[in-house]
Write a protein that holds these residues in place. Sequence first.
Motif, short mmCIF file in Angstrom:
data_model
loop_
_atom_site.label_atom_id
_atom_site.label_comp_id
_atom_site.label_asym_id
_atom_site.label_seq_id
_atom_site.Cartn_x
_atom_site.Cartn_y
_atom_site.Cartn_z
N LYS A 41 -12.79 -18.95 20.29
CA LYS A 41 -11.52 -18.35 20.69
C LYS A 41 -11.23 -18.50 22.19
O LYS A 41 -10.08 -18.74 22.58
CB LYS A 41 -11.51 -16.87 20.32
N LEU A 42 -12.24 -18.35 23.01
CA LEU A 42 -12.03 -18.39 24.46
C LEU A 42 -12.22 -19.77 25.07
O LEU A 42 -11.61 -20.10 26.08
CB LEU A 42 -12.96 -17.40 25.16
N CYS A 43 -13.08 -20.58 24.44
CA CYS A 43 -13.43 -21.87 25.04
C CYS A 43 -12.97 -23.08 24.23
O CYS A 43 -13.17 -24.22 24.65
CB CYS A 43 -14.94 -21.95 25.24
N ASN A 44 -12.40 -22.85 23.05
CA ASN A 44 -11.93 -23.94 22.18
C ASN A 44 -13.05 -24.93 21.84
O ASN A 44 -12.85 -26.15 21.82
CB ASN A 44 -10.77 -24.70 22.83
N ILE A 45 -14.24 -24.39 21.59
CA ILE A 45 -15.38 -25.22 21.21
C ILE A 45 -15.70 -24.98 19.74
O ILE A 45 -15.78 -23.84 19.29
CB ILE A 45 -16.62 -24.89 22.07
N GLU A 46 -15.89 -26.05 19.00
CA GLU A 46 -16.20 -25.92 17.58
C GLU A 46 -17.62 -25.39 17.42
O GLU A 46 -18.58 -26.00 17.88
CB GLU A 46 -16.07 -27.28 16.88
N CYS A 47 -17.74 -24.24 16.78
CA CYS A 47 -19.04 -23.56 16.64
C CYS A 47 -19.19 -22.97 15.24
O CYS A 47 -18.20 -22.60 14.61
CB CYS A 47 -19.16 -22.42 17.65
N TYR A 48 -20.45 -22.85 14.83
CA TYR A 48 -20.75 -22.26 13.53
C TYR A 48 -22.08 -21.53 13.58
O TYR A 48 -22.90 -21.78 14.47
CB TYR A 48 -20.84 -23.35 12.45
N TRP A 70 -29.13 -26.07 5.69
CA TRP A 70 -27.70 -25.83 5.94
C TRP A 70 -27.21 -26.81 7.00
O TRP A 70 -26.14 -27.42 6.87
CB TRP A 70 -27.53 -24.39 6.41
N LEU A 71 -28.00 -27.00 8.06
CA LEU A 71 -27.61 -27.90 9.15
C LEU A 71 -27.63 -29.37 8.73
O LEU A 71 -26.87 -30.18 9.27
CB LEU A 71 -28.53 -27.70 10.35
N LYS A 72 -28.48 -29.70 7.78
CA LYS A 72 -28.50 -31.08 7.27
C LYS A 72 -27.18 -31.42 6.59
O LYS A 72 -26.64 -32.52 6.75
CB LYS A 72 -29.66 -31.27 6.29
N VAL A 73 -26.63 -30.47 5.84
CA VAL A 73 -25.34 -30.69 5.19
C VAL A 73 -24.23 -30.83 6.23
O VAL A 73 -23.29 -31.61 6.07
CB VAL A 73 -25.01 -29.53 4.22
N SER A 74 -24.36 -30.10 7.34
CA SER A 74 -23.38 -30.19 8.43
C SER A 74 -23.59 -31.42 9.31
O SER A 74 -22.87 -31.61 10.29
CB SER A 74 -23.45 -28.93 9.30
N LYS A 75 -24.62 -32.21 8.96
CA LYS A 75 -24.90 -33.46 9.68
C LYS A 75 -25.07 -33.25 11.18
O LYS A 75 -24.41 -33.88 12.01
CB LYS A 75 -23.80 -34.50 9.39
N LEU A 76 -25.99 -32.33 11.52
CA LEU A 76 -26.36 -32.11 12.90
C LEU A 76 -26.73 -33.44 13.54
O LEU A 76 -27.47 -34.23 12.96
CB LEU A 76 -27.57 -31.16 12.97
N ASN A 77 -26.19 -33.70 14.74
CA ASN A 77 -26.44 -34.99 15.37
C ASN A 77 -26.57 -34.86 16.88
O ASN A 77 -26.48 -33.76 17.44
CB ASN A 77 -25.35 -36.00 14.99
N SER A 78 -26.74 -35.99 17.55
CA SER A 78 -27.02 -36.01 18.99
C SER A 78 -25.86 -35.54 19.85
O SER A 78 -26.05 -35.26 21.03
CB SER A 78 -27.44 -37.42 19.42
N LYS A 79 -24.67 -35.44 19.31
CA LYS A 79 -23.54 -34.92 20.07
C LYS A 79 -23.52 -33.40 20.10
O LYS A 79 -22.81 -32.79 20.89
CB LYS A 79 -22.21 -35.41 19.47
#
Length: 202
Positions: free
Chosen positions: A69-76, A101-110
């Motif tokens: 909400k404050l920083c416009n950063i995609e977070c979960y 859970w994170l594998k489904v979200s395709k956690l990556n180097s970015k």
Amino acid sequence: MKTKPKKQNFFLNTFINSSIKTINLIDQVKISKIASEIKKIKDRNGRIFFIGSGGSAGNASHAVNDFRKLCNIECYSPSDNTSELTARINDDGWDTSYSNWLKVSKLNSKDGVFVFSVGGGSIKKKVSMNIVNVLKLAKRKKAKIFGVVSRDGGYTKKVGDVVIVLKIDEPNFVTPISESLQVLVWHCLVTDKKLQVNKTKW
């Protein structure tokens, strides 16, 4: 007629003074460094996944709100999805519930993983293995690792890129002060000029 001054409550005095001591020992340089690293994540269109258990899971959820909400950063946060989380725990166990859970979200180097934890996880003691397995995944995927922890920092401190270890002098207050000051640290971050985009309401 003069009234007698009220006696200080020993418990409250000890708790508050211990909190103040811990705040004064927080590494401000590391907070600034985390802010800079999160800015890089945002600039490369990465995401931040907030990880916590118990009270720290509640903090993770709150942090997701503020950074979005404050920083416009995609977070979960994995703990926000109760149905999926409990299904994974039921079928596969607690230890892998967050990492799968994170594998489904395709956690990556970015991306970045941000841990809120009192102990930081421990392989030797087999404590908070759900966090340990998230960090192992993050290392394999070369995602940035941040944390706010206490005690010796545990596995989070060992493998993290920038980790703040809260130095709490009262053993009985480690958990409540740690979870309270997780809030302080992330609020420092979301109001940092490098990150905050939108004003607060009040």
